[in-house]
Design an enzyme around this catalytic site. Sequence first.
Site, PDB file in Angstrom:
ATOM      1  N   ASP A   1     -11.427 -11.150   6.474  1.00  0.00           N
ATOM      2  CA  ASP A   1     -12.700 -10.968   6.049  1.00  0.00           C
ATOM      3  C   ASP A   1     -13.710 -11.776   5.284  1.00  0.00           C
ATOM      4  O   ASP A   1     -14.800 -11.826   5.179  1.00  0.00           O
ATOM      5  CB  ASP A   1     -12.212  -9.587   5.062  1.00  0.00           C
ATOM      6  CG  ASP A   1     -11.935  -8.478   5.595  1.00  0.00           C
ATOM      7  OD1 ASP A   1     -12.559  -8.104   6.910  1.00  0.00           O
ATOM      8  OD2 ASP A   1     -11.352  -7.621   5.179  1.00  0.00           O
TER       9      ASP A   1
ATOM     10  N   PHE B   1     -13.988  -5.471  -5.231  1.00  0.00           N
ATOM     11  CA  PHE B   1     -15.085  -4.541  -5.627  1.00  0.00           C
ATOM     12  C   PHE B   1     -14.860  -4.068  -7.273  1.00  0.00           C
ATOM     13  O   PHE B   1     -15.804  -3.796  -8.051  1.00  0.00           O
ATOM     14  CB  PHE B   1     -15.398  -3.381  -4.864  1.00  0.00           C
ATOM     15  CG  PHE B   1     -15.632  -3.940  -3.411  1.00  0.00           C
ATOM     16  CD1 PHE B   1     -16.601  -4.978  -3.163  1.00  0.00           C
ATOM     17  CD2 PHE B   1     -14.827  -3.267  -2.501  1.00  0.00           C
ATOM     18  CE1 PHE B   1     -16.659  -5.331  -1.947  1.00  0.00           C
ATOM     19  CE2 PHE B   1     -15.172  -3.721  -1.148  1.00  0.00           C
ATOM     20  CZ  PHE B   1     -15.859  -4.909  -0.821  1.00  0.00           C
TER      21      PHE B   1
ATOM     22  N   SER C   1      -7.910   3.391   3.960  1.00  0.00           N
ATOM     23  CA  SER C   1      -7.354   2.285   4.038  1.00  0.00           C
ATOM     24  C   SER C   1      -6.037   1.718   3.360  1.00  0.00           C
ATOM     25  O   SER C   1      -4.989   1.143   3.345  1.00  0.00           O
ATOM     26  CB  SER C   1      -8.491   1.159   3.882  1.00  0.00           C
ATOM     27  OG  SER C   1      -7.952  -0.188   3.448  1.00  0.00           O
TER      28      SER C   1
ATOM     29  N   ARG D   1       0.798  -1.180   0.058  1.00  0.00           N
ATOM     30  CA  ARG D   1       0.143   0.132   0.060  1.00  0.00           C
ATOM     31  C   ARG D   1       0.817   1.321   0.043  1.00  0.00           C
ATOM     32  O   ARG D   1       0.514   2.248  -0.639  1.00  0.00           O
ATOM     33  CB  ARG D   1      -0.959   0.038   1.275  1.00  0.00           C
ATOM     34  CG  ARG D   1      -2.100  -0.906   1.120  1.00  0.00           C
ATOM     35  CD  ARG D   1      -2.925  -0.748   2.283  1.00  0.00           C
ATOM     36  NE  ARG D   1      -2.372  -1.826   3.265  1.00  0.00           N
ATOM     37  CZ  ARG D   1      -2.945  -1.888   4.421  1.00  0.00           C
ATOM     38  NH1 ARG D   1      -3.952  -1.079   5.062  1.00  0.00           N
ATOM     39  NH2 ARG D   1      -2.295  -2.512   5.366  1.00  0.00           N
TER      40      ARG D   1
ATOM     41  N   ARG E   1      -2.582  -7.429   0.152  1.00  0.00           N
ATOM     42  CA  ARG E   1      -2.462  -6.680   1.423  1.00  0.00           C
ATOM     43  C   ARG E   1      -1.384  -6.569   2.455  1.00  0.00           C
ATOM     44  O   ARG E   1      -1.017  -5.993   2.793  1.00  0.00           O
ATOM     45  CB  ARG E   1      -3.854  -7.133   2.104  1.00  0.00           C
ATOM     46  CG  ARG E   1      -3.889  -6.056   3.527  1.00  0.00           C
ATOM     47  CD  ARG E   1      -5.082  -6.826   4.351  1.00  0.00           C
ATOM     48  NE  ARG E   1      -5.543  -5.920   5.299  1.00  0.00           N
ATOM     49  CZ  ARG E   1      -6.230  -6.261   6.420  1.00  0.00           C
ATOM     50  NH1 ARG E   1      -6.852  -7.396   6.545  1.00  0.00           N
ATOM     51  NH2 ARG E   1      -6.429  -5.434   7.523  1.00  0.00           N
TER      52      ARG E   1
ATOM     53  N   GLU F   1     -18.619   1.802  -6.881  1.00  0.00           N
ATOM     54  CA  GLU F   1     -17.535   1.580  -8.131  1.00  0.00           C
ATOM     55  C   GLU F   1     -17.778   1.576  -9.387  1.00  0.00           C
ATOM     56  O   GLU F   1     -17.074   2.081 -10.393  1.00  0.00           O
ATOM     57  CB  GLU F   1     -17.240   0.042  -7.766  1.00  0.00           C
ATOM     58  CG  GLU F   1     -16.546  -0.208  -6.259  1.00  0.00           C
ATOM     59  CD  GLU F   1     -17.732  -0.058  -5.199  1.00  0.00           C
ATOM     60  OE1 GLU F   1     -18.842  -0.239  -5.620  1.00  0.00           O
ATOM     61  OE2 GLU F   1     -17.182  -0.346  -4.027  1.00  0.00           O
TER      62      GLU F   1
ATOM     63  N   HIS G   1      -5.708  -5.449  -1.867  1.00  0.00           N
ATOM     64  CA  HIS G   1      -6.123  -6.506  -0.865  1.00  0.00           C
ATOM     65  C   HIS G   1      -6.508  -7.786  -2.074  1.00  0.00           C
ATOM     66  O   HIS G   1      -7.704  -8.415  -1.914  1.00  0.00           O
ATOM     67  CB  HIS G   1      -7.405  -6.104  -0.157  1.00  0.00           C
ATOM     68  CG  HIS G   1      -6.924  -5.182   0.695  1.00  0.00           C
ATOM     69  ND1 HIS G   1      -6.224  -4.098   0.545  1.00  0.00           N
ATOM     70  CD2 HIS G   1      -7.470  -5.157   2.180  1.00  0.00           C
ATOM     71  CE1 HIS G   1      -6.308  -3.245   1.547  1.00  0.00           C
ATOM     72  NE2 HIS G   1      -6.910  -4.004   2.649  1.00  0.00           N
TER      73      HIS G   1
END
Lengths: 308, 273
Positions: A109, A75, A29, A2, A159, A50, A101
């Site tokens: 998750d 997504f 995030s 990230r 991630r 999105e 991710h």
Amino acid sequence: MRDALAEAILELGTKDRRIVVLGADTSVSIKTSLFGERFPERFFNVGIAESNMIGIASGLALAGKIPVVSTYSAFVPGKCLDQIRNAVAYPNLNVKIVSSHGGLTVGPDGASHQTIEDVAVMRAIPHMHVVIPADAPSARELILKAASTPGPFYMRLSRPNVATVHESTADLEIGKAALLRDGSDVTIVACGIMLSEAMIAAENLSQEGISAEIIDCHTVKPLDNATLGKSAAKTGAVITAEEHNIIGGLGGAVAEALSESRPVRIERVGVRDTFGESGEHSELLVKYGLTSREIAKAARRLVRGQSA
Amino acid sequence: MEQSQIPIGMLIQKAVKIRTHILEMVAEAKSGHPGGSLSAVEILVSLYFHKMRVDPKRPDWPDRDRFVLSKGHAAPVLFATLAEKGFIPTSELKTLRKLNSNLQGHPDLRVPGVEFPGGSLGIGLSAAIGMALAGKLDRRDSRVYALLGDGELDEGETWEAAMAAPKFKLDNLTAIVDRNGIQQDGLTEQIMPKEPVGYKWRAFNWHVLEVDGFDFRQIIDALDKAENMRNRPTVIIAHTVKGKGVSFMEWDPAYHGKAPDKDTVRKLVETMR
């Protein structure tokens, strides 16, 4: 990784005023909000929408901007494939989709947030580039290179913090697979976090007298057929390793290419056409067979001429 | 511009020519969407022959106004208008939907003057927002217009976009809804009720205007009001009739996506001249 994305887009944004960044309520995030703090005028958070985000990116690109669109890979492409296909890929627009991710390693998750089919889906869309960096330094470099390469990109980041496998990244090119380790008995073609697993597997195999060549196939599309064919000709056996369904991703792409150009025995290490579940990411990698151990087992079978 | 300065006669003539092109194009192609093309003629004529700053000699002029045909199946009205405006030769119109033609079944960027490849419904307003944001970033005076079908209002993305445009204060964006009352399967209020349409947009913080979509003065007055509005996007609900100008097509859902045959069109065109 990230941090690599945030660093890369800040660098791009400083150099090029055409760079704009879009987020969908996940930008804190994935740290693209740092771009928004530095360049508020060029950062657009569209909320949890999105499809709209991709449509807006299309319009920005049509007006000469270079949009970097980023959210979780669950997504994008999942919730906006139509917009990606019709409003970005078909008109061949300069939109850089960087999804974070990706794969199983979002961990706790669970399956709703774990993407194991995105590469297959994106790879089948004409004009689309598909890039999966192995570590943070290469992610940063490949994002910079993607930004200066015209056309639509799908880049998938993971991630967790992964071990660095690239000592230097300046030579990395979109569409050019990188040789990370020379070998003669078997070729391991991997992408994303599976590169570090491949490196461990090669080390262990060398102690058993098996010489494994490792290729970072960060660009799944367009696939570097030349490098793959050359290595397959040398070793005569290929393993693919990816944090993705074995159907349609890197394994599918490599099998398609080599079956035409240089047929050799191939084993695909990846998720075996099943959904994931909640768990720590290291636990999930073991349960779903995405480890150096599985890669090494496949290598031994190939070298000994055994079937899977 | 004062209302008295609107060249109504010229606009009416253009509308007749464009309606003729539409009928001849879809008859030649033996397929296409005449109904929703015919309902939007006066809207496109008002834009391309009065309101919008575009230059057929410079389709990529950075300061041009942009038109997004979100209801991309109405491609015949866009291609016919671009031809009348001089972006493409009128002789090219008969190649609609044919192999190796630039005139695809839905708008395609290979046609000079086409700004967005609409086709899959629901995306155009989002893309228009992107263009409007870019215009603001570049401090341009140019405006962006998006034409939506009323059936298209069923698409969720339309409302994602409707929520976003006021957030970004896009007063350089005007959406126009071709409220012709018919979608592919039948009457819009039977397939998926849209009313009260104006209230929905108002609730999303848009500046809402309603016009007779065949009255040039009303359309142009609304476009002017939209341009004068500050800090808010405008939506113009244009009340129209699907298949307008061809008596047997008007209000018939069958002509959403059905081409009349060439003989019928030849007779129709004679009566229109």
